[in-house]
Design a protein around this motif. Structure first.
Motif, PDB file in Angstrom:
ATOM      1  N   ASN A 113      37.842 -10.061  10.326  1.00  0.00           N
ATOM      2  CA  ASN A 113      38.555 -10.326  11.151  1.00  0.00           C
ATOM      3  C   ASN A 113      39.412 -11.766  11.132  1.00  0.00           C
ATOM      4  OD1 ASN A 113      38.305  -7.921  11.960  1.00  0.00           O
ATOM      5  ND2 ASN A 113      36.421  -7.934  13.154  1.00  0.00           N
ATOM      6  N   GLU A 115      42.576 -12.675  10.004  1.00  0.00           N
ATOM      7  CA  GLU A 115      44.099 -12.821  10.376  1.00  0.00           C
ATOM      8  C   GLU A 115      44.231 -11.905  11.599  1.00  0.00           C
ATOM      9  OE1 GLU A 115      46.714 -14.644   8.713  1.00  0.00           O
ATOM     10  OE2 GLU A 115      44.823 -14.727   7.274  1.00  0.00           O
ATOM     11  N   ALA A 116      43.457 -11.613  12.323  1.00  0.00           N
ATOM     12  CA  ALA A 116      43.680 -10.334  13.542  1.00  0.00           C
ATOM     13  C   ALA A 116      43.786 -11.890  13.969  1.00  0.00           C
ATOM     14  CB  ALA A 116      42.540  -9.573  14.093  1.00  0.00           C
ATOM     15  N   LYS A 121      46.246 -15.460  14.991  1.00  0.00           N
ATOM     16  CA  LYS A 121      47.360 -14.079  15.331  1.00  0.00           C
ATOM     17  C   LYS A 121      48.485 -14.698  16.678  1.00  0.00           C
ATOM     18  CE  LYS A 121      48.786  -9.659  15.466  1.00  0.00           C
ATOM     19  NZ  LYS A 121      47.560  -8.030  15.776  1.00  0.00           N
ATOM     20  N   ILE A 152      37.119 -12.641  15.249  1.00  0.00           N
ATOM     21  CA  ILE A 152      38.738 -11.320  16.204  1.00  0.00           C
ATOM     22  C   ILE A 152      38.219 -12.532  17.680  1.00  0.00           C
ATOM     23  CG2 ILE A 152      36.673 -10.175  17.776  1.00  0.00           C
ATOM     24  CD1 ILE A 152      39.934  -9.237  16.189  1.00  0.00           C
TER      25      ILE A 152
END
Length: 190
Positions: A113, A115-116, A121, A152
């Motif tokens: 996770n 990129e998220a 983000k 995340i």
């Protein structure tokens, strides 16, 4: 779970530079098995089989079964010498393992996770990895194939340390036992 690795092996009597060179010309790799209270033993492994297995990340940190035909031994890959210019394995060191003795092995970190994550983000940061593997100590039955690092909830400016890793049961990080000064960073978002 993890793949089971099996290498076909033969014991070898001839040792030395010349014998090893002749062995490599026949498509075999000279190797040695040692540890777990047993005698060091010179063996030969199939070169193509080694090359094929070395393409998988887990091979470097998982338990390998060495099959001699009449008996089998459980080992881990400890050292590997490669030719400096050609795709040839020159020699391999394998350490025997015992089911009741803890072993220390370097295990890969898998970052999830990225990129998220909040820091990337929402806050426009970039992930920076400080480590790609960590040394773990555990019994052979508890040896993980890799350790997941979930990014995340990591925000921009936040640093993840070794103590932030979620380790499987029975697995520890020897570096953390050395004190707080050894709680190194594994990743950050800048």
């Amino acid at each position: 779970m993890s793949k089971k690795y099996v290498l076909q092996a033969q014991t070898r009597e001839l040792q030395g530079k010349g014998a090893s060179r002749r062995l490599r010309h026949t498509g075999m790799v000279p190797a040695v098995i040692y540890g777990a209270g047993g005698e060091a033993q010179s063996i030969s492994l199939r070169h193509n089989e080694m090359i094929r297995n070395l393409q998988e990340e887990a091979f470097y940190s998982q338990i390998i079964t060495v099959d001699f035909g009449d008996r089998k031994e459980q080992v881990i890959l400890r050292d590997l010498q490669r030719h400096p210019a050609k795709p040839i394995i020159m020699h391999a060191d394998l350490q025997r393992i015992s089911d009741d003795q803890e072993i220390r092995v370097h295990v890969a970190l898998h970052f999830l996770n990225e990129e998220a994550s909040k820091g990337v983000k929402e806050q426009g940061g970039a992930v920076n990895h400080s480590m790609s593997e960590v040394e773990v100590s555990c019994l052979p039955k508890n040896l993980p194939e890799f350790i997941e690092v979930d990014m995340i909830n990591v925000e921009k400016g936040q640093i993840l340390h070794l103590s932030d890793l979620k380790l499987p049961d029975g697995v520890s990080l020897p570096q953390l036992a050395l004190g707080e000064d050894h709680d190194n960073a594994i990743a950050a978002i800048h």
